[in-house]
Design a protein around this motif. Structure first.
Motif, PDB file in Angstrom:
ATOM      1  N   GLN A 185       0.837  -1.192   0.000  1.00 45.93           N
ATOM      2  CA  GLN A 185       0.000   0.000   0.000  1.00 45.93           C
ATOM      3  C   GLN A 185       0.876   1.247   0.000  1.00 45.93           C
ATOM      4  O   GLN A 185       1.884   1.325   0.715  1.00 45.93           O
ATOM      5  CB  GLN A 185      -0.906   0.002   1.235  1.00 45.93           C
ATOM      6  CG  GLN A 185      -1.879   1.173   1.291  1.00 45.93           C
ATOM      7  CD  GLN A 185      -2.816   1.084   2.484  1.00 45.93           C
ATOM      8  OE1 GLN A 185      -2.723   0.162   3.282  1.00 45.93           O
ATOM      9  NE2 GLN A 185      -3.734   2.029   2.587  1.00 45.93           N
ATOM     10  N   SER A 204      -0.610   7.093   2.942  1.00 50.35           N
ATOM     11  CA  SER A 204      -1.879   7.808   2.821  1.00 50.35           C
ATOM     12  C   SER A 204      -1.694   9.050   1.945  1.00 50.35           C
ATOM     13  O   SER A 204      -0.576   9.577   1.832  1.00 50.35           O
ATOM     14  CB  SER A 204      -2.396   8.211   4.201  1.00 50.35           C
ATOM     15  OG  SER A 204      -1.540   9.191   4.775  1.00 50.35           O
ATOM     16  N   LYS A 218      -9.807   2.062   1.730  1.00 48.01           N
ATOM     17  CA  LYS A 218      -8.577   1.389   2.156  1.00 48.01           C
ATOM     18  C   LYS A 218      -7.331   2.142   1.707  1.00 48.01           C
ATOM     19  O   LYS A 218      -6.354   2.243   2.447  1.00 48.01           O
ATOM     20  CB  LYS A 218      -8.537  -0.049   1.633  1.00 48.01           C
ATOM     21  CG  LYS A 218      -9.616  -0.944   2.231  1.00 48.01           C
ATOM     22  CD  LYS A 218      -9.455  -2.378   1.763  1.00 48.01           C
ATOM     23  CE  LYS A 218     -10.506  -3.283   2.396  1.00 48.01           C
ATOM     24  NZ  LYS A 218     -10.362  -4.701   1.953  1.00 48.01           N
TER      25      LYS A 218
END
Length: 250
Positions: A35, A38, A72
């Motif tokens: 990932q 953010s 997510k």
């Protein structure tokens, strides 16, 4: 090539952010399956606004490098450049897909271009070294309304080999819209769907741009079958789309 009258587009900041993120992904700083930070954190690291970052992330999503999972975050995918080539959908006749897949006729096509340095992305899609790379955008209009959009990368070698005059808009449009397909040997088209269209001029508004089919076309020339003649992203709003395929038994 006449460089005294270049009709240059200002290179948008999100393109630089795209290039930086792509380079970090290619260098392995963000591995497939992981990932990304953010959006606030990533924007802070890159020194840009979240709006600019999101535009860059949309391009990465279009190119199959990043997937956004709602709620997510953004995840790195296995690069489509490194995946085994699959048989691509072939339209029946090699010609401009915009005029086959859009229900409208256009009374005006605006053309703008800029010269970009080679990036990791253009190196991959054009499959060669090219510095600079010619970036061209076409804005398809009907009675002033913007109904479709196309963005093309072309190697500078193509411009030189075919003696194209970038400052002659009528001839360049004729090449992009028609002649390139006569010079081509074959083309590959990948169809995706996108909710965002990043126009070079933020004042422009594509009708229906929140829901567009995205056609990624790689066109190969007869003279150099191993190297793309050009690579184009065609944005067709869903409300104007008419994409059909004919299937036959061999």
């Amino acid at each position: 090539m006449n460089t005294k009258q270049l009709n240059k587009l200002k290179r948008p900041l999100y393109i630089n952010v795209y290039d930086e993120l792509l380079l970090q992904i290619k260098k392995g700083e963000y591995q497939p399956g992981t990932q990304l930070p953010s959006e606030p954190e990533l924007a802070r690291k890159l020194g840009v606004s979240r709006a600019t970052l999101r535009q860059a992330l949309v391009l990465l999503q279009d190119d199959g490098l990043v997937r956004n999972l709602r709620g997510k975050g953004n995840f790195v995918l296995e690069s489509s450049y490194n995946q085994k080539e699959q048989e691509n959908v072939q339209l029946e006749k090699l010609s401009n897909p915009m005029h086959k897949c859009h229900i409208s006729t256009f009374d005006q096509i605006d053309l703008h271009y800029r010269l970009d340095p080679q990036t990791e992305h253009t190196k991959q899609v054009l499959k060669r070294y090219s510095s600079p790379v010619v970036a061209l955008e076409r804005l398809y209009r009907q009675e002033g309304d913007l109904l479709a959009y196309a963005f093309t990368f072309m190697p500078i070698q193509t411009v030189e080999n075919l003696s194209l005059d970038l400052d002659h808009k009528e001839k360049m449009l004729e090449f992009l819209e028609n002649e390139a397909y006569l010079d081509a040997n074959y083309g590959n088209i990948e169809i995706k769907y996108t909710h965002t269209v990043n126009l070079a001029d933020p004042k422009e508004k594509l009708i229906g741009q929140d829901e567009c089919f995205l056609l990624l076309e790689t066109l190969y020339s007869k003279a150099e079958a191993d190297y793309p003649l050009m690579y184009t992203k065609f944005y067709i709003p869903q409300q104007f789309s008419n994409i059909k395929f004919n299937a036959y038994n061999s």
